[in-house]
Design a protein around this motif. Structure first.
Motif, PDB file in Angstrom:
ATOM      1  N   THR A 277     -69.969 -13.607  37.992  1.00 53.66           N
ATOM      2  CA  THR A 277     -69.987 -14.639  39.026  1.00 53.66           C
ATOM      3  C   THR A 277     -70.985 -14.209  40.094  1.00 53.66           C
ATOM      4  N   ALA A 278     -71.540 -15.168  40.816  1.00 55.38           N
ATOM      5  CA  ALA A 278     -72.516 -14.849  41.857  1.00 55.38           C
ATOM      6  C   ALA A 278     -71.908 -13.918  42.906  1.00 55.38           C
ATOM      7  N   ALA A 284     -71.881  -5.183  42.752  1.00 51.31           N
ATOM      8  CA  ALA A 284     -72.246  -4.397  41.568  1.00 51.31           C
ATOM      9  C   ALA A 284     -73.650  -3.822  41.702  1.00 51.31           C
ATOM     10  N   VAL A 285     -74.602  -4.669  42.125  1.00 45.85           N
ATOM     11  CA  VAL A 285     -75.981  -4.201  42.261  1.00 45.85           C
ATOM     12  C   VAL A 285     -76.083  -3.129  43.335  1.00 45.85           C
TER      13      VAL A 285
END
Length: 302
Positions: A277-278, A284-285
């Motif tokens: 999901t956006a 995460a990044v």
């Protein structure tokens, strides 16, 4: 003349001055017969003259070597085909291509014109591709006829193409493209006996005399680390039959330093068994960035 390239035939582009001149002279010292290509333009790619290529040919002949001049524009697809044919006609074949021709038109991205972008990308990236294409076609035909040659392509990228350089967007993009083209060429052409490598040289040339003039200045005494001739022995070895096991590499040369570049490689990752999901992507990044090494700074960045 004899050396590690005795009996081999080479084309060196942009060989009228700077790095190309030193490459042509070194290849000749090592025994190669050389087609000296140079359009004779200014550092910004303007005008033309057969003087620089002719002077290098005379210098090679004075050393006892064999050379002929060629004034083709390497961004001209038909002219590069004729350049390969000239080597075959003059010297009976072709073994080595050193792609070196280029110029810069330094501008920030916001002030770079379409014409400036096209001109820089044409001579660097298209010029590399055009000569690679025609030389590889010749070598493929030779291999299919049972005459596989120990063929070598040595391309020229740059630290600007590997790390980027402020005010050199067109040049950096073209040189990055050359690095990628080198990897693809090595993968595709090995079956025909062709190796493809690239150099990222740091040396004093017309292209570095502007923004990097102070760093590139010759010392008052001692070893001149920025002399373009420091790069040429690496070109000569990569062009030799001994280098058959080295392909798809980018090698940085500065003074007495040789460095094999790592290039792009897979770093830390996360994987789900579904679509992200956006809202999940950002956290995460950011975690991945904490695990990844910091990128090297862009040349000229504050």
């Amino acid at each position: 003349m004899s050396g590690i390239l005795e009996g081999r035939v080479a084309i060196v582009t942009g060989a009228g001055r700077g790095l190309g001149r030193e490459h042509a002279l070194e290849l000749a010292r090592q025994g190669a017969r050389v087609v000296v290509n140079d359009l004779g333009t200014s550092g910004a790619g303007e005008g033309a003259s057969d003087g620089p290529a002719g002077e290098v040919v005379e210098a090679i002949r004075a050393l006892g070597g064999e050379a002929v001049a060629n004034g083709a524009d390497v961004a001209n697809f038909a002219a590069t085909e004729a350049l390969v044919q000239q080597a075959v006609d003059e010297f009976g074949g072709l073994d080595i291509v050193v792609n070196n021709a280029g110029f810069v038109r330094d501008r920030m991205i916001v002030t770079t014109s379409e014409q400036e972008w096209d001109a820089v990308v044409a001579v660097h990236l298209k010029g590399h591709f055009a000569l690679m294409h025609h030389a590889a076609g010749y070598w493929r035909a030779e291999a299919k006829a049972g005459r596989t040659r120990a063929a070598r392509i040595v391309n020229t990228t740059s630290g600007a193409g590997l790390q980027g350089s402020v005010g050199q967007g067109s040049y950096s993009a073209a040189k990055a493209g050359i690095a990628a083209l080198t990897l693809v060429g090595a993968a595709e052409l090995g079956r025909y006996g062709i190796t493809v490598n690239a150099l990222a040289p740091a040396a004093r040339t017309r292209m570095t005399e502007g923004p990097f003039a102070a760093q590139m200045a010759a010392p008052d005494s001692g070893f001149d680390a920025m002399h373009p001739g420091n790069v040429s022995p690496v070109v000569a070895w990569l062009a030799s039959e001994d280098a058959a096991d080295v392909t798809g590499r980018v090698i940085e040369v500065e003074g007495g330093r040789i460095c094999v570049e790592n290039g792009w490689s897979h770093g830390p990752s996360r994987e789900l068994d579904r679509r992200w999901t956006a809202a999940e992507v950002g956290p995460a990044v950011r975690e991945l960035l904490k695990e990844a090494p910091e990128p090297e700074p862009v040349y000229g960045a504050q």
